[in-house]
Each structure stands twice: as structure tokens, then as C-alpha cells.
Write an enzyme that holds these catalytic residues in place. Structure first.
Site, short mmCIF file in Angstrom:
data_model
loop_
_atom_site.label_atom_id
_atom_site.label_comp_id
_atom_site.label_asym_id
_atom_site.label_seq_id
_atom_site.Cartn_x
_atom_site.Cartn_y
_atom_site.Cartn_z
N ASP A 143 0.80 -1.21 0.00
CA ASP A 143 0.00 0.00 0.00
C ASP A 143 0.84 1.28 0.00
OD1 ASP A 143 -2.43 1.35 -0.03
OD2 ASP A 143 -2.52 1.51 2.15
N CYS A 197 -20.63 -12.02 -5.90
CA CYS A 197 -21.58 -11.06 -5.33
C CYS A 197 -23.03 -11.38 -5.72
CB CYS A 197 -21.23 -9.65 -5.80
SG CYS A 197 -19.82 -8.92 -4.96
N CYS A 200 -26.69 -9.52 -4.71
CA CYS A 200 -26.59 -8.79 -3.45
C CYS A 200 -26.13 -7.35 -3.68
CB CYS A 200 -25.61 -9.50 -2.51
SG CYS A 200 -25.38 -8.68 -0.92
N CYS A 203 -23.89 -3.79 0.34
CA CYS A 203 -22.85 -2.76 0.54
C CYS A 203 -23.27 -1.44 -0.09
CB CYS A 203 -21.52 -3.24 -0.02
SG CYS A 203 -21.52 -3.63 -1.79
N CYS A 207 -24.08 2.40 2.37
CA CYS A 207 -23.21 3.58 2.36
C CYS A 207 -23.96 4.83 2.83
CB CYS A 207 -22.65 3.82 0.97
SG CYS A 207 -21.52 5.25 0.90
N CYS A 223 -16.79 9.33 -0.14
CA CYS A 223 -16.58 8.23 0.82
C CYS A 223 -16.10 8.77 2.16
CB CYS A 223 -15.56 7.26 0.24
SG CYS A 223 -15.09 5.93 1.36
N CYS A 250 -14.54 4.29 7.72
CA CYS A 250 -15.92 3.80 7.78
C CYS A 250 -15.91 2.33 7.38
CB CYS A 250 -16.81 4.60 6.84
SG CYS A 250 -18.53 4.06 6.78
N CYS A 253 -19.83 -0.49 4.50
CA CYS A 253 -20.00 -1.32 3.30
C CYS A 253 -19.31 -2.68 3.45
CB CYS A 253 -19.50 -0.59 2.06
SG CYS A 253 -17.71 -0.30 2.00
N CYS A 257 -21.40 -7.09 4.42
CA CYS A 257 -21.20 -8.14 3.41
C CYS A 257 -21.54 -9.52 3.98
CB CYS A 257 -19.75 -8.13 2.92
SG CYS A 257 -19.41 -9.41 1.68
#
Length: 362
Positions: A143, A197, A200, A203, A207, A223, A250, A253, A257
Site C-alpha cells: 500500500d 456477489c 446482493c 454494501c 453507504c 466516501c 468507515c 460497506c 457483506c
């Protein structure tokens, strides 16, 4: 000249790849997969995202877009990419503090030790093992470089990029820190993971700021994680009420899941267990932070990088949403703060607490 036996070479690659995964597991990585360095090219999708302005003020995303798009754009010599995941699955419901006005909510990933340090240390250990076992040159990423870890993770079979754009694992849900090792070795690749997914959209609906203009697409400028972490100036007024008591990131989302039902907190690296002072910090304590106290409280945490002013700004917004009159006095003190952004946030919060019926964005 001795002829190279392709079958022997294949078996050798398979053996090295299996041993690599065993060593990764020993070092605390719950997921490890391999993909070819040319298997991912996200330039078109990245360009569309940047053109739409969905990166907000994160200019560094655009500055190195060409290198970010594909591993070999960053390092042409790379032949294989090892994608790794380390679990930080929480023991408690990340949404449990919603509406608890006097405390701040910190994203699960930032409640323990800084993942950059923990993951990178173990990546380097795995890299040393790989050089000894198979040779080659390599580079390690966590990252901090223009690497698209999530598409690489999907290509390497770790999981898939969900509709919230984060990687989802069938075994570990949404709670994985990702890292990557690029190598000049030709390792046996894994099959890419299929999207699970389905229909669904939990998420998307979860938000608070409607940051998903479409499934699999995030407008970072809306976001809460971006607004409370990456964004340096005043938080746009239109999002402040929706931020609630979130002061760093946050989880909404991710937390909703359905695949998280398979995530086991026992598999999480112990370094990421929440520190008591970060699990549910009192807003009053955060509003009183000076620079020295901020550095002390958040030492060894990824939160330290945003600095005292941004954290106090965030705490002011949460205080304004708290309906807690006990926070009026510390907010009044902050109206004289040295930082203009903090002063503005404190003024806004006081307006909310002192005259809530007159607040235009209540």
C-alpha cells in the site's frame, strides 16, 4: 547442450509454489496466490475513474497512473506476482457504536498496530525465504507504491473485487490486508477467482453518503474513509450529518457483506487486536488533544499519519452530531484553535449543539 525437460520444469515450479504458500502461512498470511505479471491491466478502468474525478484530491493516484495500471509498467522485469492477505477480522460487530454519540468510531483496520509495519515485516521475511529457495530478483509492496493489490488478488485467486470495490474472500470475508511480491521467477500461477456477489447489493445500500454511483465503482470524493483520512481541508457540509460519529474511516460497506459470516476473528493477526483506547475513544478526550498528546495516543497506529488537526477536525464533526451538551465547552475552546479548519469545524459543531432546530443540514 542438455535439453530442458518441460515436465521437470513444471514440477519444479509447482513444488516451489507450494513451499512458498506453506511458508506464507507460517508467517501469518491466511491467503496466498500467484498470478502472472501480465495478467492484470487496469488502465482503461483507472482512466475512466480518474476522468470522472472520483479520486477527489488524491492527486498521487493520477500522477503515477501508468505505473499503477499493470505490474510490468512499474517493473518490466517482473514475471510473477505473489498476492498475500493477512486477516484482521474483528471480534465484535464494527457497527455496534453507531449512534453512541459520546464516542468516536474508528475503522477496524486502524484500531490495532499499523498494518504497513506488520505486513511489510512478514512480506520481507517471505521474500528472503523465496530468494534462498528459488533465487531471482524481487520487490515487496504494501500500500505504499502504485500497485493495484485488489485486481492482483482476484487474478491470484484470493477472492474477488466486490461491488464495494474491496476484495472479498470466501474464507475471510472483507477483512484482509493485502500485500504483493513481484519476482523475476516464473512461478506456477493460480486460477483467478470468480465474482460471487450475485444479486446482493447490501454494501451499496449501506453507504451513508451514497458513494457508489454504480456497482463496482466508488466515488472516493463522497466516501467517509476518504473524507476523514485523505481529505485535508474542511469536510463538505453536505456530508457532515451522514458522518455521524465516525472519526477515522468507515466500515459500513464492508461490515454488511454476507460473506463475513465465514470470517473467523481467531484467524486475525494478534497485532491487529483493538487497543483499548482506540476501540471506543471519548470525543471529549479527542477534542482536548494537542500535538504531543495526539502523537502519544496514536503512536504505532496508522492514524498517526493524518496528524492532530485532521483528527480534531473529525472529532468536531462527530461532536456536532452527538447531541451531547458536555462537548460544548471543549468545542468553544477550539474556536480559538491555531488551525483554521479546526476552528471552522468547531463553529459548525457548536451551531448544531446550541441551536439544533436552526441547523440547515440536521
Amino acid at each position: 547442450m542438455v535439453a530442458v525437460n518441460p515436465e521437470h520444469q513444471s514440477l519444479k515450479r509447482q513444488s516451489l509454489s507450494k513451499s512458498l504458500k506453506d511458508e506464507a502461512a507460517r508467517l501469518g498470511f491466511v491467503a496466498c496466490g500467484i498470478t502472472r505479471a501480465d495478467a492484470v491491466d487496469g488502465r482503461a478502468r483507472l482512466d475512466d475513474w480518474l476522468l470522472a474525478g472520483h479520486h477527489g484530491t488524491m492527486d498521487w493516484m493520477a500522477a503515477r497512473a501508468e505505473q499503477r495500471a499493470a505490474p510490468q509498467s512499474l517493473w518490466p522485469q517482473a514475471r510473477s506476482v505473489i498476492a498475500l492477505g493477512m486477516s484482521y477480522a474483528p471480534a465484535e460487530d464494527p457497527l455496534r457504536l453507531g449512534g453512541v454519540g459520546h464516542v468516536g468510531r474508528i475503522s477496524v483496520y486502524a484500531q490495532g498496530a499499523d498494518y504497513h509495519d506488520v505486513v511489510k515485516r512478514n512480506l520481507k521475511a517471505l521474500a528472503r525465504w523465496l530468494v534462498e529457495a528459488g533465487g531471482g530478483d524481487l520487490k515487496v509492496f504494501v500500500d505504499t507504491a502504485p500497485v493495484m493489490e485488489k485486481p492482483l488478488g482476484q487474478a491470484a485467486g484470493l477472492g474477488w473485487q466486490g461491488k464495494h470495490t474491496n476484495l472479498v474472500s470466501r474464507d475471510h470475508g472483507s477483512w484482509l490486508f493485502l500485500g504483493a511480491i513481484m519476482t523475476t521467477l516464473d512461478l506456477e500461477p493460480d486460477a483467478p477467482h470468480a465474482d460471487r456477489c450475485g444479486n446482493c447489493d447490501a454494501c451499496q445500500r449501506a453507504c451513508p453518503t451514497d458513494a457508489f454511483p454504480a456497482p463496482y465503482r466508488l466515488d472516493a470524493s463522497r466516501c467517509i474513509s476518504y473524507l476523514t483520512i485523505e481529505h485535508k481541508g474542511p469536510i463538505p457540509v453536505e456530508f457532515r450529518a451522514a458522518i455521524g460519529n465516525r472519526i477515522y474511516g468507515c466500515d459500513d460497506c464492508l461490515a454488511v457483506c454476507p460473506w463475513n459470516k465465514f470470517a473467523d476473528s481467531a484467524a486475525a493477526n494478534k497485532a491487529f487486536v483493538a487497543r483499548a483506547e482506540l476501540a471506543a475513544p471519548e470525543l471529549g478526550d479527542l477534542l482536548a488533544l494537542d500535538d504531543g498528546a495526539f502523537r502519544q495516543v496514536f503512536s504505532g497506529s496508522p492514524i498517526k499519519r493524518i496528524g492532530r488537526n485532521r483528527m480534531v477536525r473529525n472529532a468536531c464533526i462527530a461532536a456536532g452530531n452527538s447531541s451531547d451538551g458536555r462537548l460544548i465547552a471543549p468545542l468553544q475552546t477550539l474556536t480559538n484553535d491555531d488551525d483554521a479548519v479546526v476552528r471552522e469545524a468547531a463553529d459548525w459543531a457548536l451551531t448544531r449543539l446550541l441551536a439544533p432546530d436552526e441547523s440547515s443540514d440536521a
